[in-house]
Design a protein around this motif. Structure first.
Motif, mmCIF file in Angstrom:
data_model
loop_
_atom_site.group_PDB
_atom_site.id
_atom_site.type_symbol
_atom_site.label_atom_id
_atom_site.label_comp_id
_atom_site.label_asym_id
_atom_site.label_seq_id
_atom_site.Cartn_x
_atom_site.Cartn_y
_atom_site.Cartn_z
ATOM 1 N N SER A 1 1.038 -1.308 0.007
ATOM 2 C CA SER A 1 -0.174 -0.161 -0.145
ATOM 3 C C SER A 1 0.991 1.055 0.038
ATOM 4 N N ILE A 2 1.785 1.419 1.075
ATOM 5 C CA ILE A 2 2.707 2.674 0.818
ATOM 6 C C ILE A 2 3.536 2.824 -0.178
ATOM 7 N N ALA A 3 4.007 1.512 -0.983
ATOM 8 C CA ALA A 3 4.553 1.598 -2.211
ATOM 9 C C ALA A 3 3.748 2.297 -3.067
ATOM 10 N N GLU A 4 2.355 2.056 -3.311
ATOM 11 C CA GLU A 4 1.386 2.629 -4.262
ATOM 12 C C GLU A 4 1.257 4.186 -3.956
ATOM 13 N N TYR A 5 0.946 4.476 -2.505
ATOM 14 C CA TYR A 5 0.848 5.768 -2.209
ATOM 15 C C TYR A 5 1.960 6.634 -2.347
ATOM 16 N N ARG A 6 3.201 6.214 -2.721
ATOM 17 C CA ARG A 6 4.335 7.055 -2.776
ATOM 18 C C ARG A 6 4.473 7.334 -4.450
ATOM 19 N N THR A 7 3.558 6.617 -5.044
ATOM 20 C CA THR A 7 3.599 7.241 -6.503
ATOM 21 C C THR A 7 2.485 8.010 -6.927
ATOM 22 N N MET A 8 1.592 8.329 -6.015
ATOM 23 C CA MET A 8 0.419 9.151 -5.789
ATOM 24 C C MET A 8 0.482 10.606 -5.197
ATOM 25 N N PRO A 9 0.629 11.897 -6.316
ATOM 26 C CA PRO A 9 0.621 12.962 -5.834
ATOM 27 C C PRO A 9 -0.393 13.262 -4.954
ATOM 28 N N GLU A 10 -1.642 12.770 -5.135
ATOM 29 C CA GLU A 10 -2.737 13.201 -4.394
ATOM 30 C C GLU A 10 -2.674 12.342 -2.698
ATOM 31 N N SER A 11 -1.830 11.508 -2.660
ATOM 32 C CA SER A 11 -1.478 10.992 -1.187
ATOM 33 C C SER A 11 -0.822 11.930 -0.326
ATOM 34 N N ASP A 12 -0.071 12.697 -0.883
ATOM 35 C CA ASP A 12 0.817 13.586 -0.154
ATOM 36 C C ASP A 12 1.613 13.113 0.955
ATOM 37 N N TYR A 13 2.100 11.803 0.460
ATOM 38 C CA TYR A 13 2.960 10.945 1.357
ATOM 39 C C TYR A 13 3.958 11.671 1.844
ATOM 40 N N ARG A 14 4.107 11.709 3.134
ATOM 41 C CA ARG A 14 5.319 12.493 3.919
ATOM 42 C C ARG A 14 6.001 11.446 4.858
ATOM 43 N N PRO A 15 7.151 11.297 4.581
ATOM 44 C CA PRO A 15 7.979 10.107 5.332
ATOM 45 C C PRO A 15 8.546 10.777 6.693
ATOM 46 N N THR A 16 7.697 11.183 7.543
ATOM 47 C CA THR A 16 7.989 11.761 8.769
ATOM 48 C C THR A 16 8.473 10.670 9.743
ATOM 49 N N GLY A 17 8.296 9.383 9.564
ATOM 50 C CA GLY A 17 8.551 8.279 10.645
ATOM 51 C C GLY A 17 7.697 7.718 11.545
ATOM 52 N N TYR A 18 7.964 6.754 12.018
ATOM 53 C CA TYR A 18 7.177 6.291 13.418
ATOM 54 C C TYR A 18 8.262 5.991 14.625
ATOM 55 N N LEU A 19 8.041 6.461 15.554
ATOM 56 C CA LEU A 19 9.019 5.978 16.798
ATOM 57 C C LEU A 19 8.005 5.289 17.640
ATOM 58 N N PHE A 20 8.678 4.006 17.918
ATOM 59 C CA PHE A 20 7.864 3.344 19.335
ATOM 60 C C PHE A 20 8.722 3.344 20.466
ATOM 61 N N LEU A 21 8.181 3.874 21.251
ATOM 62 C CA LEU A 21 9.043 3.853 22.963
ATOM 63 C C LEU A 21 8.219 2.435 23.572
ATOM 64 N N VAL A 22 9.537 1.606 23.876
ATOM 65 C CA VAL A 22 9.102 0.161 24.275
ATOM 66 C C VAL A 22 9.444 -0.133 25.637
ATOM 67 N N PRO A 23 8.320 -0.317 26.503
ATOM 68 C CA PRO A 23 8.810 -0.805 28.089
ATOM 69 C C PRO A 23 9.412 -2.112 28.019
ATOM 70 N N GLN A 24 10.064 -2.275 29.296
ATOM 71 C CA GLN A 24 10.707 -3.889 29.378
ATOM 72 C C GLN A 24 9.783 -4.919 28.882
ATOM 73 N N ALA B 1 -4.730 0.190 -0.388
ATOM 74 C CA ALA B 1 -4.423 0.116 -1.641
ATOM 75 C C ALA B 1 -4.276 -1.378 -2.096
ATOM 76 N N ALA B 2 -3.568 -1.911 -1.114
ATOM 77 C CA ALA B 2 -3.151 -3.499 -1.279
ATOM 78 C C ALA B 2 -4.606 -4.313 -1.483
ATOM 79 N N VAL B 3 -5.622 -3.869 -0.364
ATOM 80 C CA VAL B 3 -6.838 -4.739 -0.320
ATOM 81 C C VAL B 3 -7.549 -4.626 -1.567
ATOM 82 N N GLY B 4 -7.525 -3.246 -2.230
ATOM 83 C CA GLY B 4 -8.361 -3.302 -3.374
ATOM 84 C C GLY B 4 -7.962 -4.356 -4.592
ATOM 85 N N ARG B 5 -6.435 -4.572 -4.624
ATOM 86 C CA ARG B 5 -5.922 -5.705 -5.493
ATOM 87 C C ARG B 5 -6.339 -6.632 -5.002
#
Length: 381
Positions: free
Chosen positions: A69-92, A340-344
Motif C-alpha cells: 500500500s505505501i509503495a502505491e501511495y508513494r507514486t500518487m501525488p494526491e496521497s501527499d505521502y510524507r515520510p516523517t517516520g514512526y517512533l515506538f517507545l517500548v517498555p521492558q 491500496a493492497a486490499v483493493g488489488r
C-alpha cells in the motif's frame, strides 16, 4: 416496486477501502455499483483518520499489506505521502516481542532501526524511565486519506463504476444466484457483494443473516494550538507512540495532534468525549514533560470510528456458505494503511485468482477456531 439496477459486483461503502476495491474491480472489466450511506465519499472513518501509515507491524500479513500500500501511495501525488517516520517507545515487558517484530520487518527489507532509550529521546524529548528501547522507521509517515479516496473513486468512475450516495443498505437477500440489496434510494442486484462498510460492516452482514465480529469504537483526536516560537522539538516530528500507555502524537504543520484509545468507548456514540481529554493529557505529560505546556485548540479536535475485530486484524475474502459475499472490513484502525493492497486483493478474490499476498490468516474462518479471540495488532494509529 422500483426496477433493480444490475451489476457484476456491489460494493458497500465509499471510504478508502471501498473506493480502492471499486477501482480495482472496474479495472478488471467488472460492472461495479457502489452504495454509500453518506452524501459523499470519505465522509466516515476515512476522513477522520489520524492519517498515519507504517510498516512496523508484528504479523507478516500486515507487514506485506503495508509494504504494497505505501509503495502505491508513494507514486500518487494526491496521497501527499510524507515520510516523517514512526517512533515506538517500548517498555521492558514488551521488548522481546517488539524486537522479534523488528527482525521480521527487516527480513522484508524495511529499514527499521533499534534505538536505546537515550537515542530515542534524542529524536523526541522524553523521559526514559521504564523504557527498554525503541524502534524507528524513517519511511513510515503520513498521507492524505481524503485525497487518496477521492482519487480512487474518480478512477473507478472513469472505468464505468456507478456510485449511489445517501443510499444506506436497509435490506439484503440472496435469490440463489444474486445478492439483492434494498437501499434508501433504489434496489440493486449482483452475483458478488463486497462488504467494505467500515464500522457499519457488522450491521450490514446482519442484514443478510450473517455473523461478522466487527463493531465500532469511538476515538478522539486532540489538536494543540499552534506551537510557540522556540518550542523545544524540531518539526515535523515522527508519529510517536508510548507503548506503555498507548499515548501517541505527531506533528501537523505547526501543531501537534494526539490521542489515547479508551477501551470502554465502543458502539455508535457520537461527538467528542471531553472527559477523556484529562486521562489523555495525563498519559502524555508523564512521558513527555514538555507536553504539559501545550494548549488545546478545542475547535480543531475531532472524533471518528474504528472498526474493531476481536483480534484487531481485518476480515478479508470470500465467506464460506454465502456464495459471492466478500469481506473487506474490520481493519481496527489500519484501513488507510492497507487500502491500496486490499483493493488489488479483493479484485483477485472476486475473479478467483491467487492472492498476491497470502490472506488465509485474515479470513472469517479464523473466528470459529478454538482460542481465536486474542492477540493481533492492537495499535490503531
Amino acid at each position: 416496486m422500483s426496477v433493480a439496477t444490475d451489476a457484476d459486483v456491489i460494493v458497500l461503502g465509499a471510504g478508502i477501502v471501498g473506493a480502492a476495491c471499486a477501482w480495482r474491480l472496474a479495472e478488471r472489466g467488472l460492472r461495479v455499483q457502489v452504495l454509500e450511506r453518506e452524501a459523499v465519499p470519505a465522509a466516515g472513518s476515512t476522513g477522520r483518520s489520524a492519517a498515519g501509515v507504517r510498516h512496523q507491524f508484528s504479523e507478516e500479513a500486515n507487514i506485506l499489506l503495508s509494504m504494497a500500500s505505501i509503495a502505491e501511495y508513494r507514486t500518487m501525488p494526491e496521497s501527499d505521502y510524507r515520510p516523517t517516520g514512526y517512533l515506538f517507545l517500548v517498555p521492558q515487558a514488551q521488548w522481546d516481542a517488539h524486537e522479534r517484530a523488528a527482525a521480521l520487518q527487516r527480513m522484508h527489507g524495511i529499514p527499521v532501526r533499534t534505538l536505546s532509550p537515550a537515542e530515542a529521546a534524542g529524536l523526541v524529548p522524553a523521559t526514559t524511565e521504564g523504557l527498554r528501547g525503541a524502534t524507528f522507521c524513517p519511511i513510515d509517515g503520513v498521507v492524505d486519506p481524503h485525497g487518496i479516496c477521492m482519487t480512487y473513486a474518480a478512477r473507478a468512475r472513469a472505468l464505468g463504476a456507478s456510485f449511489a450516495f445517501s443510499c444506506e443498505a436497509v435490506g439484503i437477500g440472496h435469490d440463489g444466484s444474486r445478492w439483492q440489496v434494498e437501499g434508501r434510494s433504489g434496489r440493486f442486484r449482483a452475483p458478488l457483494l463486497v462488504n467494505a462498510a467500515g464500522a457499519w460492516a457488522g450491521g450490514v452482514a446482519a442484514l443478510a443473516g450473517l455473523d461478522l465480529p466487527v463493531g465500532p469504537a469511538r476515538r478522539m483526536v486532540w489538536t494543540s494550538a499552534p506551537l510557540p516560537d522556540g518550542f523545544g522539538m524540531a518539526l515535523p516530528c515522527p508519529l510517536t507512540v508510548d507503548l506503555g500507555s498507548g499515548f501517541w502524537f505527531r506533528s501537523e504543520r505547526d501543531r501537534l495532534i494526539f490521542g489515547l484509545a479508551n477501551p470502554a468507548d465502543t458502539g455508535f456514540s457520537e461527538g467528542i468525549d471531553w472527559e477523556w481529554l484529562e486521562p489523555t493529557w495525563t498519559a502524555g505529560s508523564e512521558r513527555f514533560e514538555w507536553f504539559a505546556e501545550l494548549a488545546v485548540d478545542r475547535r480543531a479536535c475531532w472524533w471518528g470510528y474504528y472498526e474493531n475485530t476481536p483480534d484487531h486484524n481485518p476480515v478479508l475474502g470470500r465467506r464460506p456458505g454465502a456464495e459471492g459475499w466478500i469481506d473487506a472490513c474490520g481493519f481496527s484502525g489500519h484501513g488507510v494503511q492497507h487500502a491500496a493492497a486490499v483493493g488489488r486483493l479483493i479484485a483477485q478474490e472476486a475473479l478467483g485468482e491467487p492472492s498476491f499476498i497470502d490472506i488465509e490468516a485474515l479470513r472469517i474462518g479464523r473466528f470459529s477456531a478454538p482460542g481465536a479471540t486474542g492477540g493481533g495488532e492492537r495499535l490503531v494509529v
